[in-house]
Structures are given as C-alpha cells and as structure tokens.
Design a protein around this motif. Structure first.
Motif, mmCIF file in Angstrom:
data_model
loop_
_atom_site.group_PDB
_atom_site.id
_atom_site.type_symbol
_atom_site.label_atom_id
_atom_site.label_comp_id
_atom_site.label_asym_id
_atom_site.label_seq_id
_atom_site.Cartn_x
_atom_site.Cartn_y
_atom_site.Cartn_z
ATOM 1 N N ASP A 117 0.833 -1.208 0.000
ATOM 2 C CA ASP A 117 0.000 0.000 0.000
ATOM 3 C C ASP A 117 0.865 1.255 0.000
ATOM 4 O O ASP A 117 1.961 1.264 0.566
ATOM 5 C CB ASP A 117 -0.906 0.024 1.240
ATOM 6 C CG ASP A 117 -2.023 -1.005 1.142
ATOM 7 O OD1 ASP A 117 -2.210 -1.563 0.053
ATOM 8 O OD2 ASP A 117 -2.690 -1.229 2.169
ATOM 9 N N ASP A 129 0.710 3.932 1.593
ATOM 10 C CA ASP A 129 1.017 4.607 2.865
ATOM 11 C C ASP A 129 2.137 3.924 3.643
ATOM 12 O O ASP A 129 2.507 4.361 4.722
ATOM 13 C CB ASP A 129 -0.249 4.700 3.728
ATOM 14 C CG ASP A 129 -0.926 3.352 3.897
ATOM 15 O OD1 ASP A 129 -0.327 2.332 3.511
ATOM 16 O OD2 ASP A 129 -2.049 3.317 4.423
ATOM 17 N N GLN A 175 2.263 1.367 5.438
ATOM 18 C CA GLN A 175 1.961 0.851 6.774
ATOM 19 C C GLN A 175 2.636 -0.500 6.966
ATOM 20 O O GLN A 175 2.910 -0.908 8.086
ATOM 21 C CB GLN A 175 0.448 0.675 6.934
ATOM 22 C CG GLN A 175 -0.290 1.969 7.179
ATOM 23 C CD GLN A 175 -1.749 1.672 7.493
ATOM 24 O OE1 GLN A 175 -2.575 1.567 6.600
ATOM 25 N NE2 GLN A 175 -2.052 1.532 8.766
ATOM 26 N N ARG A 178 2.616 -3.948 11.713
ATOM 27 C CA ARG A 178 2.094 -2.914 10.826
ATOM 28 C C ARG A 178 2.017 -1.596 11.599
ATOM 29 O O ARG A 178 1.499 -1.551 12.712
ATOM 30 C CB ARG A 178 0.700 -3.310 10.353
ATOM 31 C CG ARG A 178 0.261 -2.541 9.123
ATOM 32 C CD ARG A 178 -1.046 -3.118 8.601
ATOM 33 N NE ARG A 178 -1.222 -2.823 7.190
ATOM 34 C CZ ARG A 178 -2.269 -2.164 6.708
ATOM 35 N NH1 ARG A 178 -3.201 -1.717 7.518
ATOM 36 N NH2 ARG A 178 -2.372 -1.951 5.418
ATOM 37 N N ARG A 200 -0.825 4.702 9.711
ATOM 38 C CA ARG A 200 -0.665 5.459 8.484
ATOM 39 C C ARG A 200 0.234 6.677 8.739
ATOM 40 O O ARG A 200 0.050 7.393 9.722
ATOM 41 C CB ARG A 200 -2.050 5.936 8.047
ATOM 42 C CG ARG A 200 -2.158 6.240 6.592
ATOM 43 C CD ARG A 200 -3.614 6.543 6.264
ATOM 44 N NE ARG A 200 -4.046 5.809 5.091
ATOM 45 C CZ ARG A 200 -3.713 6.142 3.845
ATOM 46 N NH1 ARG A 200 -2.969 7.210 3.634
ATOM 47 N NH2 ARG A 200 -4.099 5.423 2.830
HETATM 48 MG MG MG Z 1 -3.288 1.881 4.844
#
Ligand code: MG
Ligand code: UDP
Length: 316
Positions: free
Chosen positions: A105, A107, A109, A207, A210
């Motif tokens: 992704d 962002d 993360q 994880r 964001r």
């Molecule tokens: Mg995300």
C-alpha cells in the motif's frame, strides 16, 4: 543466502488520493532500494511503480514529478477502479520488466524492511512470499475485531487464505502469468494467490499506523470488500440456506401435529398471535435467504458481462 543472480525487483503501489503521503513513501523506498542494491540483492534497474487509481487530488502530478528519476515509474488509470484492480493493472503492466514484484500500500503501513526477508525466502525457493502481520496493536478495537472475525469466517467457510495477510506480498513473475488465467471481475486477490499454488512462505512484521492522509477504506467499503471476498470464494451461504430450509421444514412438521391435535380437541379458533408470529418469522427468514441468493445472481450478472477490470490512461 543462496543467491545466484541479483533479481530485478518491481515494487507496485496503488495510490488513491495519496498526495499527503506519497513524497514521504517515495523517499523511504528510494533509501531502501539503495540499501538493497548495495547489498547486491537487486539490480540497478529495479524500480518502483505507482499506480494512480483515478485520484482527484494532486497524486498524479507528484508521480509525474517523481518519474524524473529513473527508479520511479507511473501508471495512470482512466478512473477509480478500486484497490484490487489497481494492483492488478500494476502487476500485469510490469510483469515483463521485472523478475519479481512486491505489492504494498502507498502509505507504507507495511514494513519495507522485510523486503530482505522476502528476497531471502525467494532465494530459498518460494515463488510467493506473504507479508503477515504479527500483531494488530496499531489498529482500533473496531478494526481489530472486524478483521479477526473476517479471517475466522473465511476459515470456517473453508476459503483458503493466509491469516492476517492483506495485499503485501512478493511474487515471482511466473505467478503473474498464472494469475492472468483468472478472469474474475470481482477481484479478491488474497483469495486467488493460495489457489495458484507453488511453494510459498510467510514473513512476519508489525504494521505501523498510516504516516499521513486518511484511510481509503471506510467501514462501508470494508464490509463490502469482506462480503465480496466471501461470495467470490465460497458457496457456503447458499448451503446454509438449504440447512435453514431443513430446520424450517422440521419445525413445520411439529407445528402441523400441534395444529391437528388442537383442531381435534376443538380449540382451534384462538391462536391469532401464534399464527402471526410464525408468519413473520418465516417470511423474514425467506427474505434473508432470497437476498443471499440474489447476491450470487448479481455476481453472475457482473461476471458474464466481462467488463474490463481497469483501463490505462498513461504510462511513464
Ligand atoms: Mg493503509
Ligand atoms: N486504494 C486504491 N484505490 C481505492 C482505494 C484505496 O488504490 O479505491 C489504495 C490506497 O491508496 C492505499 C491502499 O489502497 O495505497 C490501501 O488503502 P488504505 O491505506 O487507505 O487502507 P487501510 O490501510 O486503512 O486499510
């Protein structure tokens, strides 16, 4: 590590209205690539490819600007086709340009520092390496609860999927060739990869929250995604309707006996409430069952139309 030759790596990031985080993500990836090149793990012509999924903010301008550096590439989709289709567009377009692809992704993360571990697993023979979260500390209680329930439900419905794995994965380009044979329009990638087979392994990471910007998966979209995942890979809900039907039939047998006995005893007139109640309950269950069947018919309707899953406007 038994690496024979360096791999040409392509990292694909789907981006939808990511202007707040994109520059930051690009910088982190550039630094990571320099490390991997220095460590002789990837070739100098490895690249990062941003797929702009019809963003309405300045995401594409940022991508265009980044592509002045040879390591960055960009694909602009003609409109918003959704996260899964954006990843697909990236993988299919970059397939011939890389030995291996990582999807992640925009962002970031997911932890880019496990790229090394992924490459390592690849060198040990895995063609698919799944990024798996080892904790959900950065999630809200609600997200944690819904995600956990979703994975449990998928397991219960016997859908092959990797627990706590989303769309952060490393794949050999051979896997993409096989993926091209899956023509489904309602795409749920994390359910497809385990079906493809090949040797696979997991790498674990934490994880993080964001970095900037806000989530593109509000509750409604999340539930929709989960429901799509279930109905694309399992017909258990339809089977469940059959069981409900059997239970209802058995209940009605008992009910029939009761009604007959009451009639024979001459007290059959009362019972307005019980009749109404049974009517309400059974018609409610009927409606729910029809709704579930309708969902599958809707899915067939979408699949037979075979609309394109994405349309590319521009590639740089
Ligand atoms: Mg995300
Ligand atoms: N995304 C996309 N198209 C969409 C929605 C999301 O390409 O229609 C991308 C988004 O830019 C991000 C990824 O999908 O790179 C995951 O979205 P997000 O991080 O908002 O989801 P979350 O991590 O909150 O589940």
């Amino acid at each position: 590590m038994s690496l024979i030759k360096k791999i040409r790596l392509g990292v694909i990031l789907p981006c939808y209205n990511e202007e707040a985080v994109l520059q930051l993500s690009a910088e982190k990836l550039r630094a990571k690539f320099l490390d991997l090149i220095a460590a002789n793990l990837i070739t100098k012509d490895s690249f990062v490819c941003f797929v702009d999924d019809g963003s309405r903010d300045s995401t594409w301008e940022i991508i265009e600007n980044l592509t002045k550096e040879p390591i960055f590439k960009g694909i602009k989709l003609a409109t918003n086709f959704g996260h899964q289709n954006a990843i697909l567009a990236g993988m299919f377009t970059c397939k011939t340009m890389a030995d291996c692809i990582i999807t992640i992704d925009a962002d970031l993360q997911d932890d880019i520092d496990v790229f090394d571990k992924m490459i390592n697993a690849y060198c040990e023979g895995s063609l698919i390496v799944y990024g798996v979260r080892d904790n959900r500390d950065s999630d809200t209680f609600f997200k944690k609860f819904t995600a956990q329930s979703f994975y449990k439900l998928m397991q219960w419905m016997k859908v092959k999927s990797v627990y706590n794995h989303a769309d952060f994965r490393f794949i050999d380009s051979r896997v993409i060739t096989e993926l091209e044979k899956f023509n489904e329009v309602s795409l749920f990638l994390r359910g497809i990869f385990p079906l493809i087979g090949f040797k696979s392994s997991n790498v674990y990471y934490a994880r993080s929250p964001r970095l900037a910007g806000e989530t593109k998966y509000p509750i409604s979209k999340m539930l929709n995604f989960a429901w799509n995942g279930i109905t694309s890979f399992s017909t258990t809900p339809l089977r469940f309707i059959f069981y409900v039907g059997i239970v209802m039939f058995l209940l009605s047998l008992f009910f029939g006996v009761w009604v007959t006995i009451s009639a024979l005893n001459g007290n059959a007139i009362k019972g307005w409430s019980s009749t109404l109640l049974v009517n309400l309950i059974f018609s409610g269950i009927n409606m729910i069952c029809l709704g579930i069947i309708g969902e599958y018919i809707g899915k067939i309707y979408q699949e037979v139309k075979k609309r394109p899953r994405y349309i590319i406007d521009e590639i740089i």
